[in-house]
Design a protein around this motif. Structure first.
Motif, PDB file in Angstrom:
ATOM      1  N   GLN A  58    -113.730  26.591 -55.193  1.00  0.00           N
ATOM      2  CA  GLN A  58    -112.677  27.008 -54.268  1.00  0.00           C
ATOM      3  C   GLN A  58    -111.600  27.714 -55.076  1.00  0.00           C
ATOM      4  O   GLN A  58    -111.167  27.201 -56.121  1.00  0.00           O
ATOM      5  N   CYS A  60    -108.139  28.461 -56.279  1.00  0.00           N
ATOM      6  CA  CYS A  60    -106.924  27.661 -56.259  1.00  0.00           C
ATOM      7  C   CYS A  60    -105.870  28.335 -55.396  1.00  0.00           C
ATOM      8  O   CYS A  60    -105.837  29.567 -55.288  1.00  0.00           O
ATOM      9  N   TYR A  63    -103.670  26.106 -48.811  1.00  0.00           N
ATOM     10  CA  TYR A  63    -104.430  26.306 -47.587  1.00  0.00           C
ATOM     11  C   TYR A  63    -103.798  25.497 -46.464  1.00  0.00           C
ATOM     12  O   TYR A  63    -103.470  24.330 -46.645  1.00  0.00           O
ATOM     13  N   ALA A  72    -114.115  22.395 -53.378  1.00  0.00           N
ATOM     14  CA  ALA A  72    -112.944  21.836 -54.061  1.00  0.00           C
ATOM     15  C   ALA A  72    -113.358  20.996 -55.266  1.00  0.00           C
ATOM     16  O   ALA A  72    -112.712  21.051 -56.322  1.00  0.00           O
ATOM     17  N   SER A  75    -113.825  23.063 -58.204  1.00  0.00           N
ATOM     18  CA  SER A  75    -112.534  23.417 -58.818  1.00  0.00           C
ATOM     19  C   SER A  75    -111.998  22.272 -59.669  1.00  0.00           C
ATOM     20  O   SER A  75    -111.418  22.501 -60.733  1.00  0.00           O
ATOM     21  N   TRP A  82    -106.107  18.709 -56.936  1.00  0.00           N
ATOM     22  CA  TRP A  82    -106.154  18.945 -55.496  1.00  0.00           C
ATOM     23  C   TRP A  82    -105.229  17.966 -54.789  1.00  0.00           C
ATOM     24  O   TRP A  82    -105.427  16.756 -54.879  1.00  0.00           O
ATOM     25  N   THR A 107    -104.146  24.530 -59.105  1.00  0.00           N
ATOM     26  CA  THR A 107    -103.936  23.530 -58.064  1.00  0.00           C
ATOM     27  C   THR A 107    -104.477  24.023 -56.727  1.00  0.00           C
ATOM     28  O   THR A 107    -104.522  25.220 -56.460  1.00  0.00           O
ATOM     29  N   LEU A 108    -104.861  23.062 -55.922  1.00  0.00           N
ATOM     30  CA  LEU A 108    -105.249  23.278 -54.542  1.00  0.00           C
ATOM     31  C   LEU A 108    -104.341  22.406 -53.683  1.00  0.00           C
ATOM     32  O   LEU A 108    -104.001  21.284 -54.081  1.00  0.00           O
ATOM     33  N   SER A 110    -104.167  21.319 -49.494  1.00  0.00           N
ATOM     34  CA  SER A 110    -104.751  21.484 -48.159  1.00  0.00           C
ATOM     35  C   SER A 110    -104.667  20.181 -47.382  1.00  0.00           C
ATOM     36  O   SER A 110    -104.588  19.107 -47.973  1.00  0.00           O
ATOM     37  N   CYS A 158    -110.346  29.483 -61.771  1.00  0.00           N
ATOM     38  CA  CYS A 158    -109.951  28.857 -60.509  1.00  0.00           C
ATOM     39  C   CYS A 158    -109.666  29.969 -59.485  1.00  0.00           C
ATOM     40  O   CYS A 158    -108.880  29.796 -58.562  1.00  0.00           O
ATOM     41  N   ASN A 163    -112.845  31.369 -50.872  1.00  0.00           N
ATOM     42  CA  ASN A 163    -111.490  31.122 -50.383  1.00  0.00           C
ATOM     43  C   ASN A 163    -111.458  30.823 -48.893  1.00  0.00           C
ATOM     44  O   ASN A 163    -110.413  30.926 -48.252  1.00  0.00           O
ATOM     45  N   THR A 165    -112.078  28.337 -45.365  1.00  0.00           N
ATOM     46  CA  THR A 165    -111.679  26.993 -44.957  1.00  0.00           C
ATOM     47  C   THR A 165    -112.784  26.388 -44.101  1.00  0.00           C
ATOM     48  O   THR A 165    -113.661  27.092 -43.601  1.00  0.00           O
TER      49      THR A 165
END
Length: 166
Positions: A58, A60, A63, A72, A75, A82, A107-108, A110, A158, A163, A165
């Motif tokens: 995914q 970064c 979202y 994720a 990642s 995350w 970083t993520l 969501s 990353c 990208n 969802t």
């Protein structure tokens, strides 16, 4: 002449350190890296903290909709952290989480529909559940585990992959 710290400062420093350097409430897991597989994966942790994952990672970023666990996790294998939150988290707390990750490359952020705590922060083999975005342990976790040594492929990209969802 040796200077002594005032007692209140010494106590404060000791309580922040917890004596071990560990973050209070931190959960640790054991997952091996490199297990790429297509399709859905049944994870033990929600959100997952490692394990089999999609061959693509995914990208970064932030979202506003849930992302697929399988991307994720890839990642996380690359050293990302995350941060997930329940959809009913107040808007000001979501804004605080966005500010926390602002400017960070690995970083993520969501929402996640099946987690038990309002906010969960996850790295490869590490996870912390908190009740609100203002919890100072989130920043501690992020500083310690973003590009952390447990990530099997830390430093890998990353960006430049998936990208979408869920």
């Amino acid at each position: 002449m040796k200077r002594l710290l005032p007692l209140t400062l010494s106590v404060l420093l000791a309580s922040c350190n917890n004596g071990s350097g560990e973050i209070e409430g931190l959960k640790s897991f054991t997952h091996e890296g490199g297990d790429h597989q297509e399709g859905r994966v049944a994870y033990t942790q929600r959100p997952p903290a490692g394990g089999a994952h999609n061959p693509s990672w995914q990208n970064c970023g932030v979202y506003d909709q849930p992302i697929y666990d399988e991307y994720a996790v890839h990642s996380l294998e690359h050293g990302a952290v995350w941060i997930t939150y329940q959809r009913n988290l107040p808007a000001e707390q979501i804004a605080a989480l966005k500010q926390l990750v602002d400017g960070r490359a690995s970083t993520l952020l969501s929402p996640h529909d099946s987690q038990g705590a309002p906010v969960v922060i996850t790295a490869w083999n590490k996870q912390l559940e908190v009740q609100e975005a203002a919890d100072t342990r989130l920043k501690q976790f992020l500083q310690k585990y973003e590009q952390g040594v447990e990530a099997p492929e830390r430093g890998a990209s990353c960006s430049g992959a998936y990208n979408g969802t869920a």
